[in-house]
Design an enzyme around this catalytic site. Structure first.
Site, PDB file in Angstrom:
ATOM      1  N   PRO A  22       0.860  -1.238  -0.084  1.00  0.00           N
ATOM      2  CA  PRO A  22      -0.104   0.049  -0.015  1.00  0.00           C
ATOM      3  C   PRO A  22       0.725   1.179   0.099  1.00  0.00           C
ATOM      4  CG  PRO A  22      -0.008  -1.027   2.125  1.00  0.00           C
ATOM      5  CD  PRO A  22       0.899  -1.931   1.257  1.00  0.00           C
ATOM      6  N   ASP A  45       2.940   1.304 -11.662  1.00  0.00           N
ATOM      7  CA  ASP A  45       1.993   2.055 -11.402  1.00  0.00           C
ATOM      8  C   ASP A  45       2.059   3.425 -10.711  1.00  0.00           C
ATOM      9  OD1 ASP A  45       0.860  -0.008 -12.881  1.00  0.00           O
ATOM     10  OD2 ASP A  45      -0.302  -0.711 -11.041  1.00  0.00           O
ATOM     11  N   LYS A  67      -2.038   5.502 -14.503  1.00  0.00           N
ATOM     12  CA  LYS A  67      -2.675   6.891 -14.858  1.00  0.00           C
ATOM     13  C   LYS A  67      -3.653   7.220 -13.712  1.00  0.00           C
ATOM     14  CE  LYS A  67      -6.761   4.572 -16.669  1.00  0.00           C
ATOM     15  NZ  LYS A  67      -7.640   4.315 -18.000  1.00  0.00           N
ATOM     16  N   GLY A  99      -0.191  -2.211  -3.927  1.00  0.00           N
ATOM     17  CA  GLY A  99      -1.041  -3.359  -3.298  1.00  0.00           C
ATOM     18  C   GLY A  99      -0.584  -4.722  -3.850  1.00  0.00           C
ATOM     19  N   ASP A 100      -1.607  -5.648  -4.228  1.00  0.00           N
ATOM     20  CA  ASP A 100      -1.260  -6.926  -4.702  1.00  0.00           C
ATOM     21  C   ASP A 100      -1.633  -7.057  -6.231  1.00  0.00           C
ATOM     22  OD1 ASP A 100      -0.874 -10.065  -3.607  1.00  0.00           O
ATOM     23  OD2 ASP A 100      -2.718  -9.844  -5.028  1.00  0.00           O
ATOM     24  N   ILE A 103      -5.079  -8.221  -7.333  1.00  0.00           N
ATOM     25  CA  ILE A 103      -6.477  -7.660  -7.075  1.00  0.00           C
ATOM     26  C   ILE A 103      -6.565  -6.423  -7.755  1.00  0.00           C
ATOM     27  CG2 ILE A 103      -7.622  -6.465  -5.126  1.00  0.00           C
ATOM     28  CD1 ILE A 103      -6.505  -8.695  -3.249  1.00  0.00           C
ATOM     29  N   THR A 128      -2.375  -6.156   0.039  1.00  0.00           N
ATOM     30  CA  THR A 128      -3.294  -5.374  -0.359  1.00  0.00           C
ATOM     31  C   THR A 128      -3.988  -3.898   0.524  1.00  0.00           C
ATOM     32  OG1 THR A 128      -5.319  -5.407  -1.805  1.00  0.00           O
ATOM     33  CG2 THR A 128      -5.370  -6.711   0.424  1.00  0.00           C
ATOM     34  N   ALA A 129      -4.460  -3.104  -0.162  1.00  0.00           N
ATOM     35  CA  ALA A 129      -4.700  -1.829   0.502  1.00  0.00           C
ATOM     36  C   ALA A 129      -5.831  -2.058   1.704  1.00  0.00           C
ATOM     37  CB  ALA A 129      -5.507  -0.595  -0.414  1.00  0.00           C
ATOM     38  N   MET A 180     -11.078   2.231  -5.122  1.00  0.00           N
ATOM     39  CA  MET A 180     -11.456   3.293  -6.254  1.00  0.00           C
ATOM     40  C   MET A 180     -12.841   3.717  -6.313  1.00  0.00           C
ATOM     41  SD  MET A 180      -8.971   1.339  -9.181  1.00  0.00           S
ATOM     42  CE  MET A 180      -9.332  -0.160  -8.789  1.00  0.00           C
TER      43      MET A 180
END
Length: 259
Positions: A22, A45, A67, A99-100, A103, A128-129, A180
């Protein structure tokens, strides 16, 4: 300033697809930390933190491929093409995702592209977050007598929400992590209340989970859209969870205030 990248013919390299966690570099796995130090090329990312990228070799070519939400960026087919091209040039490529990687990371699409090109790969999981966000609350994502399942949803594609099991999500004790989901907050609120969720159902948003500027925004389903609209950083919406010490917390608590 733009520059061209050439790919000389050489022995085929290898691609490692890894989860960067994260944001806090202390939450990297040892395997991902090694991959960062050894990679010739890193395709990352946008949400991979600067602190994580600082662990890369100083000789590595580091390229951002992410992005902003609903904004311009590099198309997925072009990211896959970069991986293949660098690997065919004999480079050790690290495809680094926040994260992962498995996912909401389009992992299958990238593995398909590598398979089609005959490129070898390794996948390394990451935290993951949702796990980091729940830890920030002092809460468990599952609890005996409360919930025996956890749902992880993405709010990036609102159309996909139509297929969610809203009736199950609206039940008392249900827990879900929505990634998101800031722009979809009012839609989420409406769907849940339409299926019987109480307005006072606890909902907590964790902004910039695990990072120095982490903030916890505790509220309810009734306040979800207003809370989400005030956030500027990436956030995880935790449905059904509230900070352990909610009675003593303001609605917005910076990380440093909790220490």
């Amino acid at each position: 300033m733009s520059r061209s990248i050439s790919f000389p013919t050489s022995q085929t390299g290898h691609v490692t697809l890894a989860g960067a966690g994260p944001g806090d570099p202390d939450l990297l796995t040892l395997a991902v930390a090694r991959a960062l130090a050894e990679a010739d090329v890193i395709l990352h990312d946008r949400l991979v933190s600067a602190e994580v990228l600082a662990l890369a070799s100083p000789d590595a070519l580091v390229i951002e491929t992410g992005k902003a939400g609903f904004g311009p960026g590099i198309a997925q087919k072009d990211i896959s093409a970069l991986m293949v091209a660098f690997a065919r040039a004999g480079r050790a490529v690290l495809r680094l995702k926040s994260g992962d990687a498995a996912i909401f990371g389009r992992l299958d699409e990238e593995l398909d592209a590598l398979d089609a090109a005959g490129i070898g790969f390794t996948v390394l999981p990451g935290i993951t977050a949702a796990s980091a966000a729940a830890t920030a609350l002092g809460q468990s994502l599952t609890a005996r007598g409360r919930n025996s399942e956890l749902r992880i949803l993405t709010g990036h594609d609102v159309a996909g929400f139509a297929e969610a099991d809203w009736q199950a999500l609206a039940r008392p004790g249900a827990v879900a992590a929505i990634y998101m989901g800031k722009r979809a907050a009012r839609f989420v609120q409406g769907r849940l209340m339409m299926h019987g969720a109480a307005a006072d159902t606890p909902v907590t948003l964790v902004e910039n989970a695990s990072r120095a500027d982490q903030a916890i925004h505790a509220g309810t389903l009734a306040t979800l859209p207003q809370t989400a609209a005030c956030l500027s950083g990436p956030a995880v919406i935790l449905l059904g969870l509230t900070p352990r010490q909610t009675a003593r917390l303001p609605l917005s608590l910076p990380l440093e205030a909790r220490s």
